[in-house]
Design an enzyme around this catalytic site. Structure first.
Site, mmCIF file in Angstrom:
data_model
loop_
_atom_site.group_PDB
_atom_site.id
_atom_site.type_symbol
_atom_site.label_atom_id
_atom_site.label_comp_id
_atom_site.label_asym_id
_atom_site.label_seq_id
_atom_site.Cartn_x
_atom_site.Cartn_y
_atom_site.Cartn_z
ATOM 1 N N GLU A 16 8.855 -22.533 5.374
ATOM 2 C CA GLU A 16 8.611 -23.211 6.661
ATOM 3 C C GLU A 16 8.854 -22.201 7.770
ATOM 4 O OE1 GLU A 16 10.422 -27.008 7.528
ATOM 5 O OE2 GLU A 16 10.345 -27.584 5.420
ATOM 6 N N GLU A 66 15.814 -28.103 2.182
ATOM 7 C CA GLU A 66 16.892 -27.936 3.183
ATOM 8 C C GLU A 66 18.159 -28.704 2.809
ATOM 9 O OE1 GLU A 66 15.423 -28.722 7.174
ATOM 10 O OE2 GLU A 66 14.257 -26.864 7.171
#
Ligand code: AHR
Length: 503
Positions: free
Chosen positions: A291, A172
């Protein structure tokens, strides 16, 4: 209400990569400590890993587990996680405001992966560190011996290399919350150079570059375009993440969110195609949706720790969402979306696996139990392998502002040709039963139901717990009729169902 579904043996989306049913363990909360690892637990193995948790993970048949983060990885020193345990440093984890003593590290986790029958997907730190740490941990993990880091691994007790094939280039990195957050250009350059170095060691590695943390990021989808512009010819996957919530308490809208997931996949697939054409490249890049889950039930209770008002606790309960029945439907819808998009989504990781936004929960010193969402994942993972079918579905729909027409019936199907079985995964996301006929074409002259599992609940908010672990469970269904190769059934309001047909 009524619907029709047609499945044809030759209308195929793709061969599903089994890693579509991957998961994720982060050094976060109780995922590791009192989750997978609890020396002294009645079921603990000599290495301290909980046997009851291993059994449940094996039940889910998870082929790959991402590790060690998540946000955690962006300030993580891999060197802390190897060597004699008593010499491993205790560190402050800046991502989750906790203390990490590194009692479980690379070797222990690799052994655990062997025990559950999964491969490890390893994330390197491109936040506070970079290329050099990445190449060194790769040498440590995968080189047979005769170099500084591979010999260190051998000295630390592991002669054979870990042979980790799948590597994430950070986590991320578009998120301002990330330690070492970067702009798309900064990250793209670092990811490119890191990928080059990892490939110089081993061309056959599979590399995952960070896409957006979610589709609401202000930098999405320009982030993907810029990052792929830097890295297209060096990487195999671009990662996407998405978490779902029903904070608004609006079930019809909540259950429509998987259409946004579908849009997200479509857009990023478009950016991949655009970049491929721009670069005149011959190679394909796919999506690693590494995710995904429902995440909101625990937000309030986590605030004190995450805001740093509770000091630096070790392995406190964090992100311990207790899932309800409505979340069963959501997880079923997400998995159906991945099956239907399996031509472009090759890897997906349910985030996470134990205690932290997880299908498996543990009580320290006590039992491990299955959350409600355990079951749709179980069914898809065990029976959703083979060829994803391109179904024709004609369903009644309802309108959701900002999303549009939402089909009441959501269906995905997988043909396991070697077994001669077609498995249907069905969600009725409405408050009305839907009578449905399912036509099987091109599979042969007969069809026989070999398994039918149904999940329903009068209370959408019903949950399982350590003391009532079976409150929400699948029950065998018995109301599908077969005439030739056509199935007829009425799918109950707000239900999840799996029907397996021998053809
Ligand atoms: O899975 C929980 C967290 O969600 C991960 O650490 C991070 O990557 C994401 O924001």
């Amino acid at each position: 209400m009524s619907a029709t579904v047609t499945a044809h043996a030759r209308f195929i989306v793709a061969e599903i990569d089994p890693r579509l049913y991957g998961s994720f363990i982060e050094h976060l909360g109780r995922a590791v400590y009192t989750g997978i690892y609890e020396p002294g637990h009645p079921t603990a193995r000599p290495d301290g890993m909980r046997g009851d948790v291993i059994d449940l993970v094996r039940e889910l048949d998870v082929p790959v587990v991402r590790y060690p983060g998540g946000n955690y990885v962006s300030a993580f020193n891999w060197e802390d996680s190897v060597g004699p345990k008593e010499l491993r440093p205790t560190r402050l984890d800046l991502a989750w405001h906790t203390t990490e003593n590194n009692e479980v590290g690379l070797h222990e986790f690799a052994d655990w992966c062997d025990a559950v029958g999964a491969d490890m997907m390893y994330a390197v730190n491109l936040g506070s560190r970079g290329l050099d740490a990445a190449r060194n941990v790769l040498e440590y993990a995968n080189h047979p011996g005769g170099s500084t880091y591979s010999d260190l691994r051998i000295k630390n007790g592991r002669k054979e290399p870990f042979n980790i094939k799948l590597w994430c280039l950070g986590n991320e990195m578009d998120g301002p919350w990330q330690i070492g957050h970067k702009t798309a250009d900064e990250y793209g350059r670092v990811a490119h150079e890191t990928a080059k170095a990892l490939r110089a060691f081993d061309k056959s590695l599979e590399l995952v570059v960070c896409g957006s943390s979610n589709a609401k990021m202000p930098t999405y989808p320009e982030w993907e375009a810029t990052v792929l512009d830097h890295t297209y010819d060096e990487v195999d996957y671009i990662s996407l993440h998405m978490y779902f919530n029903n904070k608004a308490g609006d079930t019809p809208r909540y259950l429509a969110e998987s259409l946004k997931l579908d849009d997200y996949i479509t857009s990023v697939a478009g950016v991949i195609d655009y970049t491929k054409a721009k670069k005149r490249s011959e190679r394909n890049v796919y999506i690693s949706f590494d995710e995904w889950n429902v995440w909101y039930h625990s937000n309030e209770q986590d605030r004190t720790i995450l805001e740093g008002n509770d000091g630096w606790p070790s392995a406190p309960p964090l992100l311990e969402d207790i899932y309800n029945f409505e979340d069963v439907l959501q997880v079923g819808l997400i998995l159906n979306t991945f099956i239907r998009r399996s031509n472009v989504v090759k890897i997906a990781c349910l985030a996470q696996l134990v205690n932290v936004i997880a299908p498996i929960m543990t009580v320290p010193g006590g039992p491990a139990w299955r959350q409600t969402i355990f079951y749709p994942f179980l069914f898809a993972s065990r029976h959703g392998r083979g060829k994803a079918l391109d179904l024709a579905v004609d369903s009644p729909s309802y309108q959701v502002e900002g999303i549009g027409a939402v089909p009441g019936l959501d269906v995905a199907a997988v043909h396991a040709e070697a077994d001669g079985v077609v498995s249907f995964f069905i969600v009725n996301r409405t408050a009305e039963p839907i009578s449905t006929s399912i036509a099987l074409e091109g599979f042969g002259k007969t069809a026989r139901i070999i398994d039918h599992q149904v999940m329903t609940s009068a209370d959408l908010k019903a949950v399982n717990s350590a003391t009532t672990p079976g409150a929400i469970e699948p029950k065998p269904g018995s109301d599908v009729t077969v005439a030739g190769t056509t199935l007829t059934a009425t799918f109950a309001a707000y239900s999840y169902q799996m029907i397996r047909v021998r053809v």
